[in-house]
Write a protein that holds these residues in place. Structure first.
Motif, PDB file in Angstrom:
ATOM      1  N   HIS A  13      14.351   2.793   0.802  1.00  0.00           N
ATOM      2  CA  HIS A  13      13.337   3.672   0.206  1.00  0.00           C
ATOM      3  C   HIS A  13      14.100   4.934  -0.202  1.00  0.00           C
ATOM      4  O   HIS A  13      13.977   5.990   0.432  1.00  0.00           O
ATOM      5  N   ALA A  60       0.824  -1.209   0.000  1.00  0.00           N
ATOM      6  CA  ALA A  60       0.000   0.000   0.000  1.00  0.00           C
ATOM      7  C   ALA A  60       0.860   1.261   0.000  1.00  0.00           C
ATOM      8  O   ALA A  60       1.979   1.271   0.534  1.00  0.00           O
ATOM      9  N   SER A  61       0.327   2.306  -0.597  1.00  0.00           N
ATOM     10  CA  SER A  61       1.005   3.603  -0.618  1.00  0.00           C
ATOM     11  C   SER A  61      -0.005   4.699  -0.863  1.00  0.00           C
ATOM     12  O   SER A  61      -0.899   4.551  -1.697  1.00  0.00           O
ATOM     13  N   THR A  62       0.133   5.787  -0.156  1.00  0.00           N
ATOM     14  CA  THR A  62      -0.570   7.021  -0.525  1.00  0.00           C
ATOM     15  C   THR A  62       0.436   7.990  -1.139  1.00  0.00           C
ATOM     16  O   THR A  62       0.321   8.390  -2.303  1.00  0.00           O
ATOM     17  N   ARG A  63       1.457   8.350  -0.360  1.00  0.00           N
ATOM     18  CA  ARG A  63       2.387   9.413  -0.751  1.00  0.00           C
ATOM     19  C   ARG A  63       3.268   9.061  -1.942  1.00  0.00           C
ATOM     20  O   ARG A  63       3.357   9.829  -2.908  1.00  0.00           O
ATOM     21  N   THR A  64       3.932   7.911  -1.871  1.00  0.00           N
ATOM     22  CA  THR A  64       4.935   7.617  -2.902  1.00  0.00           C
ATOM     23  C   THR A  64       4.267   7.447  -4.262  1.00  0.00           C
ATOM     24  O   THR A  64       4.699   8.043  -5.261  1.00  0.00           O
ATOM     25  N   PRO A  94       8.089  10.178   7.848  1.00  0.00           N
ATOM     26  CA  PRO A  94       7.778   9.832   6.457  1.00  0.00           C
ATOM     27  C   PRO A  94       6.280   9.624   6.237  1.00  0.00           C
ATOM     28  O   PRO A  94       5.806   9.699   5.109  1.00  0.00           O
ATOM     29  N   LEU A  95       5.563   9.342   7.319  1.00  0.00           N
ATOM     30  CA  LEU A  95       4.127   9.044   7.299  1.00  0.00           C
ATOM     31  C   LEU A  95       3.855   7.755   6.511  1.00  0.00           C
ATOM     32  O   LEU A  95       4.650   7.416   5.637  1.00  0.00           O
ATOM     33  N   PRO A  96       2.801   7.016   6.724  1.00  0.00           N
ATOM     34  CA  PRO A  96       1.698   7.357   7.618  1.00  0.00           C
ATOM     35  C   PRO A  96       2.087   7.222   9.104  1.00  0.00           C
ATOM     36  O   PRO A  96       2.982   6.470   9.437  1.00  0.00           O
ATOM     37  N   GLN A 151      12.482   8.473  -0.679  1.00  0.00           N
ATOM     38  CA  GLN A 151      12.050   9.082   0.584  1.00  0.00           C
ATOM     39  C   GLN A 151      13.243   9.763   1.262  1.00  0.00           C
ATOM     40  O   GLN A 151      13.131  10.879   1.779  1.00  0.00           O
ATOM     41  N   ARG A 162       7.277  -0.722  -5.946  1.00  0.00           N
ATOM     42  CA  ARG A 162       7.324  -1.069  -4.509  1.00  0.00           C
ATOM     43  C   ARG A 162       6.936  -2.532  -4.369  1.00  0.00           C
ATOM     44  O   ARG A 162       5.947  -2.979  -4.952  1.00  0.00           O
TER      45      ARG A 162
HETATM   46  N1   CP Z   1       6.366   7.667   3.155  1.00  0.00           N
HETATM   47  C1   CP Z   1       5.783   6.702   2.404  1.00  0.00           C
HETATM   48  O1   CP Z   1       6.437   5.861   1.784  1.00  0.00           O
HETATM   49  O2   CP Z   1       4.422   6.770   2.407  1.00  0.00           O
HETATM   50  P1   CP Z   1       3.449   5.814   1.568  1.00  0.00           P
HETATM   51  O3   CP Z   1       3.562   4.423   2.170  1.00  0.00           O
HETATM   52  O4   CP Z   1       2.095   6.414   1.695  1.00  0.00           O
HETATM   53  O5   CP Z   1       3.954   5.802   0.140  1.00  0.00           O
END
Ligand code: CP
Length: 339
Positions: free
Chosen positions: A153, A70-74, A298-300, A156, A125
């Motif tokens: 990563h 899962a990913s939002t940002r990347t 880095p979140l989440p 990041q 990823r």
């Molecule tokens: N920082 C980071 O990799 O966030 P995601 O998992 O949302 O991509």
């Protein structure tokens, strides 16, 4: 697992041509000059987005975002980056989704070999450490590591160091190292599973030659892996300290880099429950730490930063997220030869 491959991959330097067509597996590929180049272009991208929103330098180019975790940002920041450069993207999930023949048992390498028939660059990823390196060995077009299990990563780490320099108003160019200053950075949380801290520790050690003190603060059993500490130990300008008291670790610190405890990496939920919530950054802590110490993540996040901290001007994690798009615009422009 990727050590030999890393040595074979291109060194990414201040020479723009070293990036064109290159895959990005690890921060260890980057020289201090290469880092400066990315930062200078990322800064230009930020100005461009803020003044005109987008340009057309990657018109006709296609990005594949392939995410088995899962990913939002990347994922979204790479997709937004490509669109703001005038290109487009297609997105493929791993076995869990319906957008890939991975669900029918297709290998990761075959999936990427297929997608690169249609696209110009892949952002990948996967949950297995070393998997992205294996794909890069078979790929014919650039592949960018968006996180390989508990490995690395690298993009990041690029946006993290960009944000550190930006927040502390340090020069973005390594040519200005003499104008820079030694940094003390606290790495907090799940340092065992956190691929962002693995890449960040390596990148800071390699690039911040003005001097770095890395303070590791982790719950028992979640310490930074030995191989990362050994890599960092090669650099004479880096000091490594292990601490357990967060307030003490933050004394004279410039940066507090917080990470979540990664529930999905534990063998049992009991083991996760035993360490979750070990460290929490809250308003009370923020009153006891340096008035100019910047907080990154880095979140989440789960529960390791109280949302009450978000309004503190030292909380830079939302600015850090935005910087991710500018840094990834710079990376895409570089590997596609569109700087
Ligand atoms: N920082 C980071 O990799 O966030 P995601 O998992 O949302 O991509």
């Amino acid at each position: 697992p990727n050590t030999t491959l890393e040595q074979q991959l291109p060194v990414l330097s201040e020479d723009v041509s070293s990036w064109k067509g290159a895959s990005v597996l690890s921060v260890t590929q980057m020289t201090p000059g290469g880092l400066s180049l990315v930062f200078e272009i990322a800064h230009q991208m930020r100005v461009m987005v803020q003044t005109q929103g987008a340009d057309t330098r990657c018109q006709g180019k296609l990005l594949a975002t392939v995410f088995y975790e899962a990913s939002t940002r990347t994922a979204c920041s790479f997709q937004a980056a490509m669109m703001r450069l005038g290109g487009n993207f297609l997105h493929v999930d791993g076995e869990g989704g319906n957008s890939s023949a991975a669900k029918k048992g297709e290998s990761l390498t075959d999936t990427v070999r297929c997608l690169e028939c249609y696209t110009d660059v892949t952002v990948l990823r996967h949950y297995n450490q070393g998997s992205v390196g294996t794909v890069i060995e078979a790929a014919t077009k650039p592949v960018i590591n968006a996180g390989d299990g508990v490995g690395e990563h690298p993009t990041q780490a690029l946006l993290d160091v960009f944000t550190i320099y930006d927040e502390l108003k340090l020069p973005l160019s390594s040519n200005a190292t003499e104008n820079s200053k030694p940094l003390t950075i606290v790495l907090l949380g799940d340092l065992k599973h956190g691929r962002t801290v693995h890449s960040l520790a390596k990148l800071l050690a390699k690039s911040h030659t003005a001097g770095v003190t890395l303070r590791y603060c982790a719950p028992a059993g979640l310490e930074l892996p030995e191989e990362i500490q050994e890599y960092v130990a090669q650099f004479d300008h880096v000091t490594q300290e292990t601490m357990t008291d967060l307030r003490e670790a933050c004394q004279q610190a410039n940066i507090l880099y917080v990470t979540r405890v990664q529930r999905e990496r534990f063998e049992s939920d009991e083991a996760y429950q035993a360490v979750k919530g070990s460290y929490v950054v809250d308003a009370e802590l923020m009153q006891q730490v340096p008035s100019d110490m910047i907080v990154l993540h880095p979140l989440p996040r789960i529960d390791e930063i109280d949302p009450a901290v978000d309004s503190d001007p030292r909380a830079a994690y939302f600015r850090e997220m935005e910087n991710g798009m500018y840094v990834r615009m710079a990376l895409l422009a570089l590997v596609l030869g569109k700087v």
